[in-house]
Design an enzyme around this catalytic site. Structure first.
Site, PDB file in Angstrom:
ATOM      1  N   HIS A   1      -1.448  -7.014   1.556  1.00 61.00           N
ATOM      2  CA  HIS A   1      -1.532  -8.368   2.116  1.00 61.00           C
ATOM      3  C   HIS A   1      -1.712  -8.300   3.640  1.00 61.00           C
ATOM      4  CE1 HIS A   1      -0.359 -12.731   2.341  1.00 61.00           C
ATOM      5  NE2 HIS A   1      -0.032 -12.348   3.558  1.00 61.00           N
ATOM      6  N   GLU A   2      -0.890  -7.502   4.301  1.00 65.47           N
ATOM      7  CA  GLU A   2      -0.954  -7.421   5.768  1.00 65.47           C
ATOM      8  C   GLU A   2      -2.270  -6.799   6.231  1.00 65.47           C
ATOM      9  OE1 GLU A   2       1.084  -8.957   7.810  1.00 65.47           O
ATOM     10  OE2 GLU A   2       2.321  -9.606   6.143  1.00 65.47           O
TER      11      GLU A   2
ATOM     12  N   HIS B   1       3.338  -4.015  11.520  1.00 66.01           N
ATOM     13  CA  HIS B   1       4.742  -3.619  11.670  1.00 66.01           C
ATOM     14  C   HIS B   1       5.521  -4.055  10.430  1.00 66.01           C
ATOM     15  CE1 HIS B   1       4.102  -4.077  16.321  1.00 66.01           C
ATOM     16  NE2 HIS B   1       3.462  -3.032  15.798  1.00 66.01           N
TER      17      HIS B   1
ATOM     18  N   GLU C   1      14.379  -3.771   5.633  1.00 69.24           N
ATOM     19  CA  GLU C   1      14.152  -4.185   4.241  1.00 69.24           C
ATOM     20  C   GLU C   1      14.306  -2.980   3.322  1.00 69.24           C
ATOM     21  OE1 GLU C   1      13.961  -7.225   3.888  1.00 69.24           O
ATOM     22  OE2 GLU C   1      13.386  -7.757   5.932  1.00 69.24           O
TER      23      GLU C   1
ATOM     24  N   HIS D   1      -4.808  -9.384   6.655  1.00 65.62           N
ATOM     25  CA  HIS D   1      -4.747 -10.049   7.966  1.00 65.62           C
ATOM     26  C   HIS D   1      -5.345  -9.148   9.045  1.00 65.62           C
ATOM     27  CE1 HIS D   1      -2.562 -13.462   6.588  1.00 65.62           C
ATOM     28  NE2 HIS D   1      -1.438 -12.827   6.321  1.00 65.62           N
TER      29      HIS D   1
ATOM     30  N   ASP E   1       7.414  -6.832  21.004  1.00 67.28           N
ATOM     31  CA  ASP E   1       6.136  -7.538  20.879  1.00 67.28           C
ATOM     32  C   ASP E   1       6.374  -9.049  20.712  1.00 67.28           C
ATOM     33  OD1 ASP E   1       7.072  -7.690  18.299  1.00 67.28           O
ATOM     34  OD2 ASP E   1       5.362  -6.668  17.370  1.00 67.28           O
TER      35      ASP E   1
ATOM     36  N   HIS F   1      -4.810 -17.101   5.220  1.00 68.75           N
ATOM     37  CA  HIS F   1      -4.192 -17.375   3.929  1.00 68.75           C
ATOM     38  C   HIS F   1      -5.098 -18.146   3.003  1.00 68.75           C
ATOM     39  CE1 HIS F   1       0.118 -16.632   5.393  1.00 68.75           C
ATOM     40  NE2 HIS F   1      -0.375 -15.595   4.758  1.00 68.75           N
TER      41      HIS F   1
ATOM     42  N   ASP G   1       9.397  -4.313   8.613  1.00 71.28           N
ATOM     43  CA  ASP G   1      10.809  -4.379   9.002  1.00 71.28           C
ATOM     44  C   ASP G   1      11.565  -3.212   8.363  1.00 71.28           C
ATOM     45  OD1 ASP G   1      13.379  -4.954   9.643  1.00 71.28           O
ATOM     46  OD2 ASP G   1      13.382  -6.995   8.842  1.00 71.28           O
ATOM     47  N   GLU G   2      12.072  -2.339   9.184  1.00 71.05           N
ATOM     48  CA  GLU G   2      12.816  -1.158   8.716  1.00 71.05           C
ATOM     49  C   GLU G   2      14.081  -1.559   7.948  1.00 71.05           C
ATOM     50  OE1 GLU G   2      12.495   1.860   8.274  1.00 71.05           O
ATOM     51  OE2 GLU G   2      14.511   2.715   8.239  1.00 71.05           O
TER      52      GLU G   2
HETATM   53 ZN    ZN Z   1       5.999  -6.236  15.684  1.00 76.85          ZN
HETATM   54 ZN    ZN Z   2       0.109 -13.466   5.235  1.00 74.55          ZN
END
Ligand code: ZN
Ligand code: ZN
Length: 465
Positions: free
Chosen positions: A215-216, A193, A198, A219, A167, A225, A195-196
């Site tokens: 948080h996401e 998405h 982390e 969005h 993407d 923000h 991050d695997e």
């Molecule tokens: Zn992505």
């Molecule tokens: Zn953010």
């Protein structure tokens, strides 16, 4: 949809043993450049005409400083660099982002989500629960409902990916990009998405999946923000209490501005970030620290140096990792360079900005309080006599720091020892020859020698309002 909402983390880079000044300077320049490119559109197409200006970077630094309420100098000073190194989300801080994408929102209130690909670091049950709770954060305060589906195309598709995942927004391994989300829309719009690579957790350790997901999702629902340091939608990641999690008022205002009020009969409200010039400001605990004055309030602290007009606001956990919010009393023993902070019947020992290992401990053995004392309202240390005064309800106790024992004949009535300060005390500290007592929005300056109130002040008189 080209706008990627990435959650990006700036870790302090692995430091060389003895970095030269030149190396440090080059690293800082690179940091500033990268930061402004990612979050302030330094290299974006629409900014190209302005780039000819000699001080374009300086102008961008000014934008960033204004966003974070820093002193606007246009120069990468120490405080600016410090903010640039903090863990944060990758969504740009400039409002233009929302404008270019046309203030996206869902044109319905019943939204579906699907967990398409799990992480291997948490059990499926933990992922399911974290995501479900993160959606509830928003459904509690808005007319939106979120329904989980197990197949087909949901509005919000959730996946854990490693590295490049087609993407145009690859992840870069641990501590790089944590996650990203797309604003509301068809196909990839609204998708999230993670991050695997982390380490995802369900506790206070980095990185709490529920907090990053909440948080996401903000969005994915169309929120940008916030400049409010206490908001969930503030760009910088920080751990907040999650048991129970209380969505800050700023985020409630944000989601309701897009989707309208909640259908719930009770009007949901959330914690507000203290504002230094709010005339209703009250404090939990106040103490001096190596010449500064520290004001504790909920999970925040305000930090004031008497010779500096500026007031800094931080999370308590940023300066002292492991200290809880809602500290009730604190004092500095300046002779030993120690600070004691109290919550309930427990206390922590601080040395500068370190929390000493082995704490918290109970107040009974160390200080000699009887078990009937369940909490301490306020405390201060008098360096002339080496005694610490503890305020509990309408009484006070006196502790001999040299003998490490409670003085006999205590507790006594506050009204007797401190005439004019009869009631329960919220916070107290000693500064030069005066003791400053805080009760609600009032502050009493008390002459410790003459045993009388000198002046009545507002609680925030220290903040040059
Ligand atoms: Zn992505
Ligand atoms: Zn953010």
């Amino acid at each position: 949809m080209t706008s990627i909402l990435g959650l990006l983390l700036f870790q302090a880079m692995a430091s060389y043993a003895f970095p030269s000044n030149l190396e440090t300077k080059e690293k800082n320049q690179q940091l500033v450049q990268n930061y402004l490119e990612k979050f302030y559109k330094l290299n974006s197409f629409e900014e190209l005409p302005k780039r000819k200006s000699a001080n374009f970077i300086g102008e961008k630094i000014k934008e960033m400083q204004a966003f974070f309420h820093l002193k606007v100098t246009g120069k990468p000073d120490a405080k600016t660099l410090k903010v640039m190194k903090q863990a944060r989300c990758g969504v740009p801080d400039v409002a233009r982002f929302a404008v270019t994408t046309g203030n996206p929102k869902w044109d319905k209130t019943e939204i579906t989500y699907r967990i398409q690909k799990y992480t291997t670091h948490l059990s499926k049950a933990d992922v399911d629960m974290s995501i479900k709770k993160a959606f509830q954060v928003w459904s509690n305060v808005s007319p939106l409902t979120f329904t989980r589906v197990w197949e087909g195309e949901a509005d919000i598709m959730i996946s854990f990916f490693s590295g490049d995942h087609n993407d145009n927004s690859p992840f870069y391994g641990p501590d790089g990009v944590l996650a990203h989300a797309f604003p509301p829309g068809k196909l990839i719009g609204g998708d999230i998405h993670f991050d695997e690579d982390e380490t995802w957790t369900v506790n206070h350790l980095n990185y709490n999946l529920f907090l990053v997901a909440a948080h996401e999702i903000g969005h994915a629902l169309g929120l940008a923000h916030s400049q409010d340091i206490g908001a969930l939608m503030y760009p910088v990641y920080s751990y907040m209490d999650i048991n129970p999690f209380k969505l800050p008022q700023d985020d409630i205002n944000g989601i309701q501005a897009i989707y309208g009020p909640s259908n719930s009969p009770t009007h949901p409200t959330g914690p507000e970030t203290p504002r230094q010039c709010d005339p209703m400001l009250k404090f939990d605990a106040i103490f001096t620290l190596r010449g500064e004055i520290i004001f504790f309030k909920d999970r925040f602290l305000m930090r004031k140096h008497p010779s500096n007009p500026e007031v800094d606001i931080h999370f308590i956990s940023t300066l002292w990792a492991g200290l809880p919010s809602g500290i009730e009393a604190a004092y500095e023993n300046s002779d030993r360079d120690e600070v004691f902070v109290f919550k309930g019947n427990r206390y922590w020992l601080l040395k500068g900005f370190d929390v000493m290992p082995g704490y918290p401990k109970e107040i009974y053995k160390t200080f000699g309080f009887p078990k009937t004392v369940k909490r301490i309202d306020a405390a201060f240390y008098d360096e002339i006599t080496g005694k610490t005064y503890f305020f509990v309800g309408q009484k006070y106790w006196r502790y001999n720091e040299n003998k490490q024992s409670m003085d006999t004949d205590f507790p006594k009535q506050i009204a007797l020892g401190f005439p004019g300060i009869g009631k329960k005390v919220d916070a107290v500290f000693k500064y030069q020859d005066s003791v400053y007592f805080f009760q609600g929005t009032r502050q009493y300056e008390f002459d410790f020698d003459k045993k009388r109130v000198l002046t009545l002040l507002r609680s925030n008189s220290w903040f040059n309002c």
